[in-house]
Design an enzyme around this catalytic site. Structure first.
Site, PDB file in Angstrom:
ATOM      1  N   SER A  56       0.780  -1.309  -0.028  1.00  0.00           N
ATOM      2  CA  SER A  56      -0.189   0.116  -0.282  1.00  0.00           C
ATOM      3  C   SER A  56       0.810   1.361   0.034  1.00  0.00           C
ATOM      4  O   SER A  56       1.597   1.353  -0.871  1.00  0.00           O
ATOM      5  CB  SER A  56      -0.999  -0.035   1.506  1.00  0.00           C
ATOM      6  OG  SER A  56      -1.932   0.986   0.970  1.00  0.00           O
TER       7      SER A  56
ATOM      8  N   ASP B 135      -2.694   6.533  -3.394  1.00  0.00           N
ATOM      9  CA  ASP B 135      -1.655   5.765  -2.927  1.00  0.00           C
ATOM     10  C   ASP B 135      -1.012   4.605  -3.666  1.00  0.00           C
ATOM     11  O   ASP B 135      -1.509   4.550  -4.983  1.00  0.00           O
ATOM     12  CB  ASP B 135      -1.811   5.333  -1.549  1.00  0.00           C
ATOM     13  CG  ASP B 135      -3.011   4.050  -1.388  1.00  0.00           C
ATOM     14  OD1 ASP B 135      -3.272   3.976  -2.547  1.00  0.00           O
ATOM     15  OD2 ASP B 135      -2.692   3.460  -0.683  1.00  0.00           O
TER      16      ASP B 135
ATOM     17  N   ASP C 267      -1.261   1.307  -4.177  1.00  0.00           N
ATOM     18  CA  ASP C 267      -1.875   0.566  -4.618  1.00  0.00           C
ATOM     19  C   ASP C 267      -3.464   0.887  -5.085  1.00  0.00           C
ATOM     20  O   ASP C 267      -4.288  -0.020  -5.456  1.00  0.00           O
ATOM     21  CB  ASP C 267      -2.259  -0.771  -3.720  1.00  0.00           C
ATOM     22  CG  ASP C 267      -2.965  -0.432  -2.506  1.00  0.00           C
ATOM     23  OD1 ASP C 267      -3.052   0.715  -1.951  1.00  0.00           O
ATOM     24  OD2 ASP C 267      -3.523  -1.501  -1.918  1.00  0.00           O
TER      25      ASP C 267
ATOM     26  N   ASP D 206      -5.930   2.189  -3.293  1.00  0.00           N
ATOM     27  CA  ASP D 206      -7.251   1.995  -2.532  1.00  0.00           C
ATOM     28  C   ASP D 206      -7.400   3.317  -1.540  1.00  0.00           C
ATOM     29  O   ASP D 206      -8.374   3.313  -0.891  1.00  0.00           O
ATOM     30  CB  ASP D 206      -7.120   0.777  -1.914  1.00  0.00           C
ATOM     31  CG  ASP D 206      -6.124   0.759  -0.653  1.00  0.00           C
ATOM     32  OD1 ASP D 206      -5.424   1.869  -0.577  1.00  0.00           O
ATOM     33  OD2 ASP D 206      -6.198  -0.107   0.162  1.00  0.00           O
TER      34      ASP D 206
END
Length: 445
Positions: free
Chosen positions: A102, A241, A243, A245
């Site tokens: 992440s 960000d 990833d 999400d």
């Protein structure tokens, strides 16, 4: 419920090459997950990853482990986490796997699973996988080994899904948008989505090299996008960000619009259209300004523990649809099963178009109250929060703040810290109150 040894609240995560994040564990994890998942379902698993250099290594190891357990594997390559959740559903796969840490630096990585409906894997299944990890790896017979293929059109499928969340009778023509992809998994997705909807897009953080993910860009490092919005004269900015999400936004004045403000926009828009079910779920860290602004509109507000997993649990318990964190995890269960930064951005833009309003105008009714967080380190087994001195200090501050203030004391889950958070109308007053309580915690620890 049994104690989990490997899985945390968001899968397995750590520094690459140490602890749990090794290729050996990834291979065994793929096999163990394959053993559990093959007991029912389609025997098909999708793997996606972000742009970290270690993603290739973990992808190969997981692929080998799943194949050894007899599962077929479909590779997506670098794709946002919510894209894996979406394509897991549309391909009727038994599970989806995301290789990502992440918003963490490139030297960290992680592995998390989605169930066949695109939601995070059930706790009981994670426990079953952990039980299999304790067993010696046994490969299925050769004719039962899983095959591996690549989803060639994953990017196009997800772009169309994202665009489908924007009103068909509207466009973004005339808007100049800065899009920061954090050198992460959305680098080849997000700019295309907003361009195809008609916006003029200035992309930054869109040149991943394996080691620059989240490096001074993205939703956790907003200075560059704020500067770019101002220098380019853009209408707004969207920061994702690593990833994809999580989302933060920037208005035309270069001011950050956080997750709490985004939740306010989405709730107001849903209420205006008569589609708001119930209220809004925030967390213990959500700004009191969100609570007060929603109260003024007679929209219920509830707080969960910190973490999008807990936001989702409370949404399901209350049968509400909209929730999230001030850090930018936004859930709208009418538009997906997990946090999706691109879709959240599209929903905000749709609200702007429907109301013919700017980002500044949509957030103006919500007053963000000053919030001060002080971390106090403590030693030993004694719990400072049980001290009468700390309780007295908290009670004094709460009585002085009244209805337009809030105090939150909580232990860190990862460090020997007490987090002291105080909110109120005046920053200097809030700071003084926070230090008063922090001093009481120090004297009690």
């Amino acid at each position: 419920m049994s104690e989990r040894k490997f899985f945390g609240t968001d899968g397995i995560r750590g520094k690459v090459g140490s602890g749990q994040m090794t290729p050996e564990l990834a291979l065994k994890l793929g096999w163990a997950a394959g053993r559990v998942l093959s007991r029912s379902g389609t025997n098909k698993v999708i793997i996606g990853k972000d742009t970290r250099i270690s993603g290739y290594m973990f992808e190969s190891a997981l692929e080998a482990g799943l194949s050894a357990a007899g599962l077929n594997v479909m590779l997506m390559g670098p794709m946002p986490t919510p894209a894996v959740a979406y394509l897991t559903r549309t391909f009727r796969a038994e599970a989806g796997v995301v290789i990502s840490a992440s918003h963490n630096p490139y030297y960290d990585n992680g592995i998390k699973f989605f169930s066949n409906d695109g939601s995070k894997l059930d706790d009981n299944l994670e426990l079953e996988i952990e039980a299999e990890l304790e067993k010696p790896l046994e490969c299925v017979e050769s004719h039962l080994l899983g095959k591996v293929s690549r989803i060639e059109d994953a990017r196009g499928r997800y772009i169309e899904y994202c665009k489908g969340n924007f009103p068909a009778d509207q466009t973004l023509t005339g808007l100049k948008i800065v899009v920061d992809c954090a050198h992460g998994a959305t680098y080849h997705i997000a700019p295309a989505v907003f361009r195809e909807l008609g916006a003029e897009v200035i992309a930054i953080g869109d040149k991943p090299n394996g080691v620059n993910i989240n490096d001074k860009v993205g939703a956790t490092s907003m200075a560059k996008i704020c500067e770019t919005v101002l220098t380019e004269g853009a209408d707004l900015g969207i920061a994702l960000d690593g990833d994809g999400d999580r989302i933060m936004m920037v208005n035309s004045r270069g001011e950050v619009i956080d997750g709490d403000q985004i939740l306010y926009i989405l709730a107001c828009d849903a209420k205006a259209r008569g589609v708001l079910r119930g209220g809004v779920v925030g967390t213990l860290m959500s700004n009191l300004g969100l609570d007060l602004a929603l109260q003024a509109l007679d929209i219920p507000f509830a707080r969960s523990k910190v973490g999008d997993r807990y936001v989702m649990e409370l949404l399901k318990e209350l049968d509400w649809r909209i929730g999230g964190e001030n850090s930018g995890h936004i859930l709208n269960l009418d538009h997906g099963t997990t946090g999706d930064g691109i879709v959240a951005g599209i929903l905000v833009l749709a609200a702007m178009r429907r109301q013919n309003a700017t980002l500044e105008q949509l957030t103006a009714p919500m007053e963000m109250l000053p919030q001060v967080l002080v971390n106090v380190r403590f030693e030993g087994e004694h719990d400072p929060l049980s001290s009468d001195k700390v309780k007295a200090a908290q009670a004094l501050v709460e009585s002085q703040l009244g209805a337009r203030g809030r105090v939150l004391l909580r232990k860190s889950g990862t460090e020997p810290l007490i987090r002291v958070m105080v909110e109120g109308d005046d920053h200097n007053t809030v700071l003084a109150h926070a230090n008063l309580i922090a001093d009481a915690v120090k004297s009690a620890s």
